[in-house]
Structure formats: structure tokens, C-alpha cells
Design a protein around this motif. Structure first.
Motif, mmCIF file in Angstrom:
data_model
loop_
_atom_site.group_PDB
_atom_site.id
_atom_site.type_symbol
_atom_site.label_atom_id
_atom_site.label_comp_id
_atom_site.label_asym_id
_atom_site.label_seq_id
_atom_site.Cartn_x
_atom_site.Cartn_y
_atom_site.Cartn_z
ATOM 1 N N UNK A 518 -7.545 -32.104 -24.476
ATOM 2 C CA UNK A 518 -8.585 -31.119 -24.793
ATOM 3 C C UNK A 518 -8.308 -30.367 -26.083
ATOM 4 N N UNK A 519 -7.073 -30.404 -26.563
ATOM 5 C CA UNK A 519 -6.696 -29.692 -27.783
ATOM 6 C C UNK A 519 -6.051 -30.660 -28.775
ATOM 7 N N UNK A 520 -6.137 -30.306 -30.050
ATOM 8 C CA UNK A 520 -5.500 -31.064 -31.126
ATOM 9 C C UNK A 520 -4.833 -30.075 -32.061
ATOM 10 N N UNK A 521 -3.548 -30.277 -32.327
ATOM 11 C CA UNK A 521 -2.812 -29.395 -33.235
ATOM 12 C C UNK A 521 -2.533 -30.152 -34.527
ATOM 13 N N UNK A 522 -2.834 -29.546 -35.676
ATOM 14 C CA UNK A 522 -2.641 -30.174 -36.983
ATOM 15 C C UNK A 522 -1.792 -29.267 -37.866
ATOM 16 N N UNK A 523 -0.850 -29.848 -38.594
ATOM 17 C CA UNK A 523 0.047 -29.079 -39.455
ATOM 18 C C UNK A 523 -0.080 -29.497 -40.902
ATOM 19 N N UNK A 524 -0.002 -28.526 -41.823
ATOM 20 C CA UNK A 524 -0.271 -28.776 -43.236
ATOM 21 C C UNK A 524 0.902 -28.377 -44.123
ATOM 22 N N UNK A 525 0.746 -28.662 -45.410
ATOM 23 C CA UNK A 525 1.821 -28.416 -46.366
ATOM 24 C C UNK A 525 2.015 -26.941 -46.670
ATOM 25 N N UNK A 526 1.057 -26.095 -46.298
ATOM 26 C CA UNK A 526 1.227 -24.654 -46.517
ATOM 27 C C UNK A 526 2.009 -23.979 -45.399
ATOM 28 N N UNK A 527 2.517 -24.747 -44.444
ATOM 29 C CA UNK A 527 3.318 -24.194 -43.365
ATOM 30 C C UNK A 527 2.535 -23.748 -42.156
ATOM 31 N N UNK A 528 1.212 -23.843 -42.200
ATOM 32 C CA UNK A 528 0.383 -23.401 -41.079
ATOM 33 C C UNK A 528 -0.051 -24.590 -40.224
ATOM 34 N N UNK A 529 -0.208 -24.338 -38.947
ATOM 35 C CA UNK A 529 -0.732 -25.331 -38.018
ATOM 36 C C UNK A 529 -1.948 -24.730 -37.312
ATOM 37 N N UNK A 530 -2.968 -25.550 -37.106
ATOM 38 C CA UNK A 530 -4.199 -25.110 -36.453
ATOM 39 C C UNK A 530 -4.348 -25.827 -35.115
ATOM 40 N N UNK A 531 -4.803 -25.112 -34.114
ATOM 41 C CA UNK A 531 -5.107 -25.722 -32.812
ATOM 42 C C UNK A 531 -6.622 -25.769 -32.655
ATOM 43 N N UNK A 532 -7.141 -26.972 -32.422
ATOM 44 C CA UNK A 532 -8.573 -27.215 -32.334
ATOM 45 C C UNK A 532 -8.981 -27.501 -30.884
ATOM 46 N N UNK A 533 -10.133 -27.038 -30.520
ATOM 47 C CA UNK A 533 -10.772 -27.463 -29.274
ATOM 48 C C UNK A 533 -11.485 -28.781 -29.567
ATOM 49 N N UNK A 534 -11.107 -29.848 -28.859
ATOM 50 C CA UNK A 534 -11.623 -31.177 -29.165
ATOM 51 C C UNK A 534 -13.120 -31.277 -28.901
ATOM 52 N N UNK A 535 -13.604 -30.633 -27.859
ATOM 53 C CA UNK A 535 -15.018 -30.746 -27.517
ATOM 54 C C UNK A 535 -15.905 -29.989 -28.512
ATOM 55 N N UNK A 536 -15.496 -28.761 -28.869
ATOM 56 C CA UNK A 536 -16.322 -27.954 -29.778
ATOM 57 C C UNK A 536 -15.991 -28.199 -31.241
ATOM 58 N N UNK A 537 -14.843 -28.884 -31.496
ATOM 59 C CA UNK A 537 -14.397 -29.184 -32.868
ATOM 60 C C UNK A 537 -14.194 -27.907 -33.675
ATOM 61 N N UNK A 538 -13.712 -26.863 -33.031
ATOM 62 C CA UNK A 538 -13.492 -25.580 -33.704
ATOM 63 C C UNK A 538 -12.048 -25.143 -33.541
ATOM 64 N N UNK A 539 -11.561 -24.335 -34.483
ATOM 65 C CA UNK A 539 -10.198 -23.807 -34.432
ATOM 66 C C UNK A 539 -10.142 -22.678 -33.408
ATOM 67 N N UNK A 540 -9.211 -22.770 -32.475
ATOM 68 C CA UNK A 540 -9.092 -21.737 -31.449
ATOM 69 C C UNK A 540 -7.914 -20.808 -31.709
#
Length: 805
Positions: A518-540
């Protein structure tokens, strides 16, 4: 800021109209780049009419897919000493030309700025392993050409290969130096696209040296008068302003072209036996140009001397010999390799420095490298040329066109025309019944027909290299992250695009689905990671705490926690629901390569470039054991299914199995002749796989260390390997851009999976083990469907359709 080495003289070469291009070979002097020839163009190209090419020159061929162009600077750029800026007067709109009453507030004694009328455009070549041997084989010839044919006193180490350029149309740039921190001076700097005065504020009674240049006037430009002036600085102090008596009024219609190079990326190579020569002493050849390249630039100089011969400003107060890449080359040559050998030849780029220090190049690079201790690896088969391990290389790209026409002029291709179907896929090599030396007796090559007759699902929505890919645990989704800063969510079966996730704003290097999908976590080169709601496709929620690139992401088995690893020397444990930081794991002394949870959720394991692996208590974040037996970078780490054992793979060519409870070393595997980059337990815990850049994959008994299979049909180094969920298959990728799948019982392999045009960066089986997804630096994701038969010799079953958004 990753834009490259700044040039004080961005303009094109006078009289020849030669703008700076990828593949140029030359040297730096006085803030200008002096081009000798272009290594990607043939000797008879018109660009070589002035100075020629070295003897026996063979062009360096770069596949067009490696060339990427995009906008990077919208209107202006300031050094990091500039804390803030604002506009004075009534001009406050976003569309206001930069420089119109602009005022900077500076925190250091010196700084620099550049502003332009249109967004700057970066064109760069992605790294390729072919560059290192090319430079190694040609540097002596280039040096002989420079010192012999053109009589220049230039050392080999001063020769650079241009790999990227940042260009604009019209520009103004400057450098300032103050004798007290926190100040600056006000001065007038009229340039064609700026209205009013450009301001830099200074404290009372403090002197400031400011130099400024603008783009040289076109030959048919109109002129307006511009008087010299004395401007009063903030607080009452004054500074003299010496300027030319006229300046051009604007850009001439029809001459709008982004050919002015503000920054450039480059590679240098250096032998262990190295002697730095003195200053440049040019007698003839390419250096017979004025420092301004044109001699007709309109310049403003404050507290500087006027150059009567060239009519240019005094150069900024910068050490002419300064080159940050030199520090990296020296570090590589001094690095102690795991086998006790010394690095004979070092190759480095400014891009490697940006990757190491996240774009913020430290003032003391030598000291920072000593503290960071980044690992070093060889990039050629005979272990002669080495670079820092952070460097990304596009492995073994097939010879094709030279640099794209936008960068170097279109040339005749050695490959079929684009509309020729054969140009889209590499031909499948003929089967070979011979068993390479050391191959397991059971391993058999496939005898089935060419699998490319039934291609996999191929997806090409990303505009940059794809760095990571994953199936959701329920198999419904596939997610991929890219250097283009996006994450793409797809249907797990057809590959159809569901949603493009664009909130990361920086290159994405890691991602992971939650156990319940149900969730997707993505990490980037700026050191931040975002957790997304897979169904709504929004950052939670946002995981904000790392100060460097996020290397890996893993969920705990119950989905309540997330562990991330970073180049900032730490791993961090987060609440997966709220994003709250729970633990910071900081015992590593270098980059943390990976961090994972144990299957029972009780432990966190991490490994790093400090030659160690660590076991932590997941509940309280305390260090349980430090595993310090390796003598090289520990690249990979994995738990056994029962969470009782741990395996590590290292640069020291060994794999080691440890007991989790007491940290005891149970098995040492000396199976490889090169660094071990991937290690895994099978699903039943009975076997382990190890993959190495010695081009082999080994399967051994995890309790006794006894070897079961040797998979060595890869022609070059193996960079990834994974078990299928049921342990029936092993998938692997190598630097020749192919994917292979092996049957763990019979040792037989499926037909070679070809099609990727660049390094394969990620592999994962679907939860049911029937499909395999791969991603690549070529910007594509491919979904392969595996056969049902257990002997593994039938052809690949084509996926339902090819999706091409």
C-alpha cells in the motif's frame, strides 16, 4: 552545484567560430579553455583545419543515447558565499531581467556570480567504461602532439577531455574579493538584457575588488555610450569603477544561439610516476589567441588594471593552477588496494567530486578525502586504471555514431539506419557448446531459438538512466526510479503506465514497497525520502534527516519501520507511518553501502566503505556487533531466512557468513578473483550465491561452503545477481548489458536476454517467480516472462504486449 568547472572566458574561439564541445581535448589557462582537437571527430573534419590532429588519430565513438541535454540554470547563479539577494526599486516581477537592481548579501571574503538572458543548457556524455582505456592508450600521443607539433610546455596531467558543457546565449559574470567577511560594494554593470544597476553591498570603510565581464559584442551590434563612474558603496565607502567607453545595446536578431560555455565537465588521467611542470609557456599553436578569445569583449573592472593589448579585465584572484580533480587523482594513486598492489593509473572527473560531496565541493578537498575515505576500484580488465567507486560507468556500449549532431556534428554511423529493425537490438551471439574453464560440469548452454524473436515488454518513459526497480509484494505494481528525478508506477503484468510521481525533485537512487503493497518509499540524492500512498499516488510523509544521497531503503517485515542508508556515513530507522526518526545508526566511518532488516524484524544489518559490517538491535538502535574481518569495502549484505546468519561480500574477494547472535565468523569463501558485489541466501537458507567482477557467479552450500555451481557464461564483470522467490532460478546481469537466468538445480541457463543498450542497474523477480524485471542506464525497463519447465532450456515466453508510452 554540479554545473562544472567555471570559465572566466565563456566565448567561442576568435575567428574560427568553434564553440566548446563534448570530446574536445585541451587545457586550461587564465580562466579559458584552449582547445587542441576534438577526439570524437575524424582527422579530416573541418574543425581540425586550424591545428590538425595527433598522428594515427582514431575518433572516440560515443553512442547517441549517452548524450543528454536539458536546461539547468534559469537566469542566474551565485557562489555559496551568497546568502541571499533581493531587488531594489520597483522592479519585482518574476520576469524581471536578472541584474536589474539586484543586491547580494555575502558571507565570505570572496564570491562569484553569473546571470544570463535565457536559460542555460547542459549537454553531457554519460560515463562509459570505454573512456578509461581510450585515454590511457592515447594520452602519450596527445602529449607528443601538444609538446612536439605545437611546442607547448604542457604536462600530461594538464590535458583534459571535455565530457559536458553548460551553454547560454548572452551573459554577464563577475568575481569579488573583500577584506572583511559579510560585505561587498555597489557598482554599475549595464549589460544588454539588464536594466539599472547591479549591486553588491559592503561594510563601511572596507575595500572590495570586483571584476566583471560581459559577452563580447557581435560584429554587427549597435552601440550606446556608457560613462565611467565612481559609485558610493553602502556605509559611505567608495570604490573606483573603470570601464570601457561603450557597450552594445542588445542581442542582434538572427544571432541568438546558445554557444557560450559557462561551465564544463571533464576527465583527466594521471600516471603514478608524475612530475608537475611549471607554468604554461606557449610558443605556437592553439594558444596563439588572446585570453579573451575574441579581443572585443565589453568588460567592467573595479580596482583592476586595464590590459591595453587585449582590452580585457584583470583575471579574478584565483590560483591558476587550481584544479579540484588533481586532488582526486592523487588520492586514487595513493589508495592501498585490497591485494596490496598500487594503482598504476588514475582517472577522475569533476563529476566524481560532486558525487562524493553532494555537489558542495569543500574548500579543503585533500582533507575531506582523507576523512571520507571513498573506496577505489579498477575500471579496466587488466587492473591498470582506477577511479573512485562512486563513479558511474555505462558499461561496454556498442560502437555507434560519434557524439550527437547537436554536440559535435553528425557523422556517418557504423550501424544500420534508424529505420532498419536491426538497429534497435544487438544481434544474438551464436551458441557455443564449449565449456569455459572452471564451469560446472552440469551447466549447459541453451539450444533454443533466438528469444529476441519474441521480445519482452519494453518501457521507455524515463528520460534519464533508471537506477532502481521493484515489484510490489502482491505483484500488482512495478515502480522504477531514475536520474530524471521521477518515479514511474506501472501495472505489474503489462507494464502499462499508471502514474508518474514527480515530487522528488532530485535523482532517485532507491525505492521499496511496504510489505502490504500500500506504500512506496523513494530516496533521492538530496538525502530525503518520500513515502507515497500507492492508491492515491500522493506523498503521505517525508523522511528528512540524511545529509547525503540515500543509497538503499528497506521496510521491516511488519511494515512499521523503514531503514535507509546514506553516503553521509549513517543508517537511519524511521516510523513508516509518521516519518518520525526513531534511531540514527552512526558507527560507520565511511559511506554506508546498504542497510536491511532481518526477516524476524529483530535486527538491522549494515555494511560500508569502512571495511566493516554492523548488526544493530532494531528495537533500541544499539550496536550489537561490529564485523571487522574484511580488508576491503563491504558492498553487499543479506540475512538467512531464519535470521540466524548473515552473509557479506567485499572488495577483498571474499564472502563471509556470520552468526548473528555472537558475531562469530562461520564460513569464509575464497571463490572469486575479484571484488564480490552481490551476495544472497536462497529461500530455504541452504545455499548462497556470490557474484563478482571476475565474470562469475558461484552457488555454494551455506553451511559447509562447498561449491555447487559455477556460472561463468558472462563475458565480463557481473554487477547484479538475485534468487527467485522459490530459489529455482538465479538472474544476473553483467557489464555487457545482457541479462541471464540460470536453473539452480540443473545449472542450465535460459537464452541470453539481450536488448538493453547500457548497464543493467537493477533486477527483481515477481513474487510468483514467473517474471523478471530489469532496468538500465539506457532509460528503459524490461519485463521478461520465464518458462514453466524446470530444465530451463526452452525459449522465453513473450509477454502479452509491448508498451511504448
Amino acid at each position: 552545484m554540479r554545473h562544472g568547472y567555471p570559465l572566466w572566458h565563456p566565448e567561442i574561439e576568435r575567428g574560427k567560430g568553434l564553440e566548446m564541445r563534448i570530446g574536445d581535448v585541451g587545457y586550461l589557462k587564465g580562466g579559458a579553455f584552449f582547445r587542441i582537437f576534438n577526439a570524437t571527430l575524424p582527422s579530416d573534419h573541418q574543425d581540425h583545419s586550424a591545428y590538425g590532429t595527433p598522428d594515427n588519430h582514431e575518433p572516440f565513438r560515443v553512442k547517441p543515447i549517452l548524450i543528454h541535454t536539458h536546461d539547468v540554470i534559469e537566469s542566474h547563479l551565485c557562489s555559496r558565499s551568497v546568502l541571499s539577494y533581493d531587488y531594489e526599486g520597483s522592479i519585482t516581477t518574476v520576469a524581471t531581467p536578472v541584474g536589474a537592481g539586484m543586491k547580494f548579501h555575502c558571507s565570505q571574503e570572496q564570491g562569484a556570480f553569473v546571470f544570463m538572458n535565457v536559460a542555460a543548457e547542459k549537454t553531457m556524455m554519460h560515463a562509459t567504461t570505454k573512456l578509461a582505456p581510450f585515454m590511457r592508450n592515447n594520452i602519450d600521443n596527445w602529449h607528443d602532439f601538444v609538446t612536439g607539433t605545437h611546442s607547448l610546455d604542457i604536462s600530461k596531467e594538464e590535458i583534459v577531455f571535455v565530457s559536458g558543457v553548460v551553454k547560454t546565449e548572452d551573459w554577464g559574470l563577475g568575481a569579488f574579493m573583500n577584506q572583511a567577511k559579510g560585505g561587498a560594494v555597489a557598482f554599475s554593470a549595464q549589460v544588454p538584457f539588464c536594466q539599472g544597476a547591479f549591486s553588491v553591498q559592503v561594510e563601511k570603510g572596507r575595500a572590495m575588488n570586483v571584476q566583471m565581464r560581459t559577452k563580447p559584442k557581435p560584429s554587427n551590434a549597435s552601440f550606446v555610450s556608457r560613462p565611467n563612474s565612481l559609485l558610493e558603496s553602502a556605509g559611505g565607502s567608495t570604490a573606483s569603477a573603470a570601464s570601457s567607453s561603450q557597450g552594445y545595446s542588445g542581442v542582434v536578431p538572427g544571432e541568438c544561439k546558445k554557444n557560450q560555455t559557462l561551465f564544463f565537465h571533464y576527465y583527466k588521467i594521471k600516471n603514478r610516476l608524475w612530475f608537475r611542470k611549471g607554468v604554461f609557456q606557449a610558443a605556437a599553436g592553439p594558444d596563439e589567441r588572446d585570453p579573451d578569445h575574441t579581443g572585443d569583449g565589453e568588460d567592467v573592472a573595479l580596482l583592476s588594471q586595464h590590459n591595453e593589448e587585449w582590452d580585457v579585465v584583470e583575471e579574478p584572484p584565483i590560483d591558476e593552477s587550481y584544479d579540484p580533480v588533481d586532488y582526486l587523482l592523487d588520492y586514487i594513486l595513493a589508495y592501498p588496494m585490497e591485494d596490496g598492489s598500487e594503482v598504476p593509473i588514475a582517472i577522475a572527473s569533476d563529476l566524481h567530486i560532486y558525487a562524493l560531496f553532494e555537489g558542495e565541493v569543500p574548500l579543503d578537498i585533500k582533507g575531506a578525502l582523507k576523512e571520507l575515505r571513498p573506496p577505489v576500484m579498477f575500471v579496466d580488465d587488466d587492473r591498470q586504471v582506477a577511479c573512485v567507486a562512486v563513479a558511474e560507468w555505462a558499461e561496454d556500449i556498442p560502437d555507434s555514431d560519434v557524439v550527437s549532431s547537436k554536440a559535435a556534428g553528425k557523422q556517418k554511423s557504423d550501424l544500420p539506419a534508424p529505420d532498419d529493425p536491426g538497429s534497435q537490438e544487438r544481434p544474438l551471439a551464436e551458441g557455443d557448446d564449449r565449456k569455459p574453464e572452471g564451469e560446472d560440469k552440469d551447466a549447459q548452454p541453451s539450444t533454443s531459438k533466438d528469444p529476441q524473436a519474441n521480445p519482452p515488454v519494453t518501457l521507455q518513459e524515463h528520460t534519464g538512466g533508471v537506477t532502481c526497480v521493484s515489484f510490489s509484494p502482491d505483484g500488482r505494481y512495478i515502480a522504477s526510479g531514475s536520474e530524471d528525478t521521477t518515479v514511474i508506477l506501472r501495472d505489474g503484468t503489462t507494464g502499462a503506465l499508471i502514474q508518474r510521481l514527480t515530487d522528488n525533485n532530485e535523482p532517485v537512487w532507491a525505492l521499496a514497497f511496504s510489505p502490504d503493497s500500500t506504500r512506496l518509499c523513494t530516496g533521492a540524492s538530496n538525502g530525503m525520502a518520500l513515502i507515497w500512498d500507492v492508491e492515491t499516488r500522493s506523498v503521505v510523509t517525508v523522511l528528512d534527516g540524511h545529509t547525503g544521497l540515500v543509497q538503499t531503503i528497506a521496510y521491516s517485515p511488519d511494515g512499521q519501520k523503514i531503514v535507509t542508508s546514506s553516503v553521509d556515513f549513517s543508517a537511519r530507522v524511521w516510523d513508516a507511518t509518521t516519518g518520525t526518526l526513531i534511531h540514527t545508526l552512526e558507527d560507520h566511518g565511511a559511506v554506508v553501502m546498504s542497510a536491511i532488516f532481518s526477516p524476524d524484524g529483530l535486527w538491522v544489518a549494515s555494511c560500508g566503505a569502512d571495511y566493516s559490517a554492523k548488526i544493530w538491535h532494531a528495537e533500541n538502535g544499539t550496536l550489537h556487533h561490529s564485523l571487522d574481518a574484511h580488508k576491503g569495502v563491504v558492498w553487499s549484505i543479506a540475512f538467512s531466512p531464519d535470521s540466524r546468519r548473515l552473509i557479506t561480500g567485499s572488495d577483498d574477494m571474499t564472502s563471509r557468513i556470520w552468526r548473528v547472535t555472537d558475531g562469530e565468523e562461520l564460513v569464509i569463501l575464497h571463490e572469486h578473483q575479484g571484488p564480490v558485489w552481490a551476495v544472497r541466501f536462497s529461500s530455504n537458507g541452504k545455499y548462497i550465491l556470490t557474484a563478482s567482477n571476475d565474470a562469475t557467479i558461484k552457488v555454494c552450500d551455506s553451511f559447509t561452503g562447498e561449491r555447487k555451481h559455477v556460472f561463468n557464461r558472462h563475458d565480463t564483470l557481473v554487477n547484479a545477481a538475485v534468487f527467485s522467490p522459490d530459489g529455482k532460478w538465479i538472474a544476473s546481469s553483467a557489464s555487457n548489458n545482457v541479462v541471464m537466468v540460470w536453473n539452480t538445480e540443473t545449472g542450465k541457463n535460459l537464452p541470453v536476454m539481450e536488448g538493453h543498450l547500457d548497464k543493467v542497474t537493477g533486477l527483481q523477480f515477481s513474487p510468483d517467480g514467473e517474471r523478471l524485471v530489469s532496468c538500465s542506464d539506457d532509460g528503459s525497463v524490461r519485463i521478461w516472462t520465464l518458462p514453466d519447465n524446470a530444465d530451463g532450456i526452452l525459449e522465453l515466453v513473450p509477454a502479452p504486449e509491448t508498451v511504448q508510452q
